[in-house]
Design an enzyme around this catalytic site. Structure first.
Site, PDB file in Angstrom:
ATOM      1  N   HIS A   1      30.933 -16.429  -0.799  1.00 36.17           N
ATOM      2  CA  HIS A   1      29.963 -15.538  -0.137  1.00 36.17           C
ATOM      3  C   HIS A   1      30.208 -15.582   1.376  1.00 36.17           C
ATOM      4  O   HIS A   1      29.401 -16.112   2.145  1.00 36.17           O
ATOM      5  CB  HIS A   1      28.570 -16.075  -0.488  1.00 36.17           C
ATOM      6  CG  HIS A   1      27.399 -15.234  -0.102  1.00 36.17           C
ATOM      7  ND1 HIS A   1      27.208 -14.706   1.154  1.00 36.17           N
ATOM      8  CD2 HIS A   1      26.331 -14.828  -0.821  1.00 36.17           C
ATOM      9  CE1 HIS A   1      26.075 -14.038   1.182  1.00 36.17           C
ATOM     10  NE2 HIS A   1      25.521 -14.097  -0.005  1.00 36.17           N
TER      11      HIS A   1
ATOM     12  N   ASP B   1      23.705  -3.634   0.565  1.00 37.02           N
ATOM     13  CA  ASP B   1      23.795  -4.710  -0.440  1.00 37.02           C
ATOM     14  C   ASP B   1      24.464  -4.097  -1.670  1.00 37.02           C
ATOM     15  O   ASP B   1      23.814  -3.450  -2.482  1.00 37.02           O
ATOM     16  CB  ASP B   1      22.382  -5.238  -0.764  1.00 37.02           C
ATOM     17  CG  ASP B   1      22.439  -6.525  -1.581  1.00 37.02           C
ATOM     18  OD1 ASP B   1      23.545  -6.940  -1.972  1.00 37.02           O
ATOM     19  OD2 ASP B   1      21.361  -7.115  -1.827  1.00 37.02           O
TER      20      ASP B   1
ATOM     21  N   ARG C   1      23.001 -21.000   6.151  1.00 33.36           N
ATOM     22  CA  ARG C   1      23.110 -19.553   6.403  1.00 33.36           C
ATOM     23  C   ARG C   1      24.359 -19.275   7.252  1.00 33.36           C
ATOM     24  O   ARG C   1      24.348 -19.372   8.471  1.00 33.36           O
ATOM     25  CB  ARG C   1      21.857 -19.065   7.138  1.00 33.36           C
ATOM     26  CG  ARG C   1      21.860 -17.574   7.409  1.00 33.36           C
ATOM     27  CD  ARG C   1      21.761 -16.715   6.182  1.00 33.36           C
ATOM     28  NE  ARG C   1      20.476 -16.864   5.509  1.00 33.36           N
ATOM     29  CZ  ARG C   1      20.289 -16.525   4.225  1.00 33.36           C
ATOM     30  NH1 ARG C   1      21.278 -16.042   3.485  1.00 33.36           N
ATOM     31  NH2 ARG C   1      19.103 -16.699   3.668  1.00 33.36           N
TER      32      ARG C   1
ATOM     33  N   ARG D   1      25.980 -24.369  -4.259  1.00 32.53           N
ATOM     34  CA  ARG D   1      25.905 -24.399  -2.788  1.00 32.53           C
ATOM     35  C   ARG D   1      24.913 -25.424  -2.267  1.00 32.53           C
ATOM     36  O   ARG D   1      24.883 -25.680  -1.059  1.00 32.53           O
ATOM     37  CB  ARG D   1      25.583 -23.006  -2.235  1.00 32.53           C
ATOM     38  CG  ARG D   1      24.264 -22.424  -2.716  1.00 32.53           C
ATOM     39  CD  ARG D   1      24.049 -21.023  -2.143  1.00 32.53           C
ATOM     40  NE  ARG D   1      22.824 -20.403  -2.642  1.00 32.53           N
ATOM     41  CZ  ARG D   1      22.247 -19.355  -2.073  1.00 32.53           C
ATOM     42  NH1 ARG D   1      22.784 -18.818  -0.995  1.00 32.53           N
ATOM     43  NH2 ARG D   1      21.153 -18.837  -2.574  1.00 32.53           N
TER      44      ARG D   1
ATOM     45  N   GLU E   1      32.305 -10.534   0.232  1.00 33.47           N
ATOM     46  CA  GLU E   1      32.341 -11.673  -0.689  1.00 33.47           C
ATOM     47  C   GLU E   1      33.345 -11.414  -1.814  1.00 33.47           C
ATOM     48  O   GLU E   1      33.285 -10.384  -2.480  1.00 33.47           O
ATOM     49  CB  GLU E   1      30.939 -11.886  -1.274  1.00 33.47           C
ATOM     50  CG  GLU E   1      29.856 -11.924  -0.196  1.00 33.47           C
ATOM     51  CD  GLU E   1      28.445 -11.870  -0.770  1.00 33.47           C
ATOM     52  OE1 GLU E   1      28.233 -12.365  -1.887  1.00 33.47           O
ATOM     53  OE2 GLU E   1      27.551 -11.336  -0.088  1.00 33.47           O
TER      54      GLU E   1
HETATM   55  C1  BG6 Z   1      24.159 -11.309  -1.318  1.00 32.09           C
HETATM   56  C2  BG6 Z   1      23.285 -10.554  -2.287  1.00 32.09           C
HETATM   57  O1  BG6 Z   1      25.331 -11.708  -1.966  1.00 32.09           O
HETATM   58  O2  BG6 Z   1      23.462 -12.486  -0.865  1.00 32.09           O
HETATM   59  C3  BG6 Z   1      21.958 -10.198  -1.608  1.00 32.09           C
HETATM   60  O3  BG6 Z   1      23.967  -9.393  -2.748  1.00 32.09           O
HETATM   61  C4  BG6 Z   1      21.300 -11.457  -1.057  1.00 32.09           C
HETATM   62  O4  BG6 Z   1      21.117  -9.530  -2.522  1.00 32.09           O
HETATM   63  C5  BG6 Z   1      22.286 -12.192  -0.153  1.00 32.09           C
HETATM   64  O5  BG6 Z   1      20.135 -11.111  -0.338  1.00 32.09           O
HETATM   65  C6  BG6 Z   1      21.748 -13.506   0.447  1.00 32.09           C
HETATM   66  O6  BG6 Z   1      21.317 -14.346  -0.552  1.00 32.09           O
HETATM   67  P1  BG6 Z   1      20.661 -15.754  -0.186  1.00 32.09           P
HETATM   68  O7  BG6 Z   1      20.216 -16.312  -1.507  1.00 32.09           O
HETATM   69  O8  BG6 Z   1      21.750 -16.590   0.443  1.00 32.09           O
HETATM   70  O9  BG6 Z   1      19.546 -15.480   0.774  1.00 32.09           O
END
Ligand code: BG6
Length: 306
Positions: free
Chosen positions: A172, A217, A76, A102, A276
């Site tokens: 991302h 989002d 994260r 990932r 992103e």
């Molecule tokens: C973003 C999406 O790119 O990633 C969101 O647009 C999503 O909808 C977010 O919640 C996080 O995704 P993840 O899979 O890493 O929890």
């Protein structure tokens, strides 16, 4: 990673004054880069750029202090690679959101000290039976990263088969900001976006800079200009310049979603925003047999004027 594997990596790819390989959080192997311009950490799982901090600056990337670092789990923060699809899989909801790149292991391909003092490092995604089952298109993915006063990230996809395929992808990137109330994102004014909050897909048009005061989002389509994260608290702006990226996703989970996700920590969402560099939704890319597609993002930091 075993200490024998780590020493093999160090003997092939370590460069004094630039890069060495270590056991990172949760036992994940990481490339630790330190040169005269910046420091960075990149996990071999996911070729995941976890941190980047130019000398004399606060960290530019946000990395959750409450994240779970474990084999097969996405980290994260930093720069997760969404590949070869973005968001949920179009036909099969059981496949992992944002693809598998990932969470799988990548191998080291090259490390190099550049003449102006930056460090270049590249990775290749390791194909497995599981990845081939999820993505039955002969292809390869490489990540090329240059760590210096700028952070340059190139995601290179090659079609090694004989039929075209459609590719969805994103760098991302989680950015560290002083506080979500003290920043605005410029560069997307006038762009159309899909508003995904609450599972919707309404198409709207961005009026003025983006300010975040609740969950956001959004997939902005056909984006071309640089994005600027103006951070009044840190008196700096982060510039994101791209090539081969037709979409820009802006995401902040805000209170409830961050709490449900469980790895943001209390108030963690206030210190981050994702901008992103992507090819998503209507902007997926068709990669022809024998061709390659490059998604490039160059991130830099500037003093905030005024
Ligand atoms: C973003 C999406 O790119 O990633 C969101 O647009 C999503 O909808 C977010 O919640 C996080 O995704 P993840 O899979 O890493 O929890």
């Amino acid at each position: 990673m075993s200490s024998a594997d780590l020493s093999a990596l160090n003997s092939r790819f370590a460069i004094p004054g630039h890069v060495q390989f270590k056991d990172g959080p949760g036992g994940l192997a990481i490339a630790e880069i330190a040169n005269r311009h910046a420091e960075a950490m990149i996990a071999l799982q996911g070729a995941h750029v976890m941190t980047w901090q130019p000398r004399g600056q606060e960290p530019v990337l946000w990395l959750s202090r409450f994240g779970k670092f474990a084999p097969g789990k996405s980290i994260r923060g930093g720069v997760p690679i969404c590949w070869p699809w973005f968001g949920p899989h179009a036909e099969d909801a059981k496949l992992p959101s944002h693809g598998f790149a990932r969470t799988v292991m990548w191998e080291m391909l090259e490390s190099k000290a550049l003449s102006e003092g930056a460090t270049f490092i590249s990775f290749g995604m390791i194909e497995t039976d599981a990845t081939c089952a999820q993505w039955p298109h002969p292809s390869s993915a490489q990540l090329r990263v240059t760590v210096g006063a700028e952070l340059k990230i190139e995601l290179v996809t090659r079609n090694t088969g004989s039929a075209p395929f459609q590719l969805g992808e994103a760098l991302h990137t989680y950015f560290h900001i002083s506080d979500v109330a003290d920043m605005a994102i410029c560069g997307l004014e006038g762009c159309a976006y899909l508003d995904k909050v609450g599972g919707g897909s309404a198409c709207k048009t961005q009026q003025g800079p983006i300010v975040i005061e609740s969950e956001v989002d959004r997939v902005y389509l056909d984006t071309e200009a640089d994005c600027l994260i103006e951070d009044r608290g840190l008196k700096r702006q982060i510039r994101i310049a791209t090539r081969g990226s037709r979409s820009t996703v802006v995401w902040n989970p805000w209170t409830d979603k961050a709490e449900k996700m469980g790895d943001f920590g209390p108030e963690g969402y206030r210190g981050m925003v994702c901008v992103e560099s992507a090819n998503a939704v209507d902007n997926v890319v068709t990669v022809l047999p024998g061709a390659e597609h490059i998604l490039l993002a160059v991130i830099s930091v500037e003093a905030l004027a005024g």
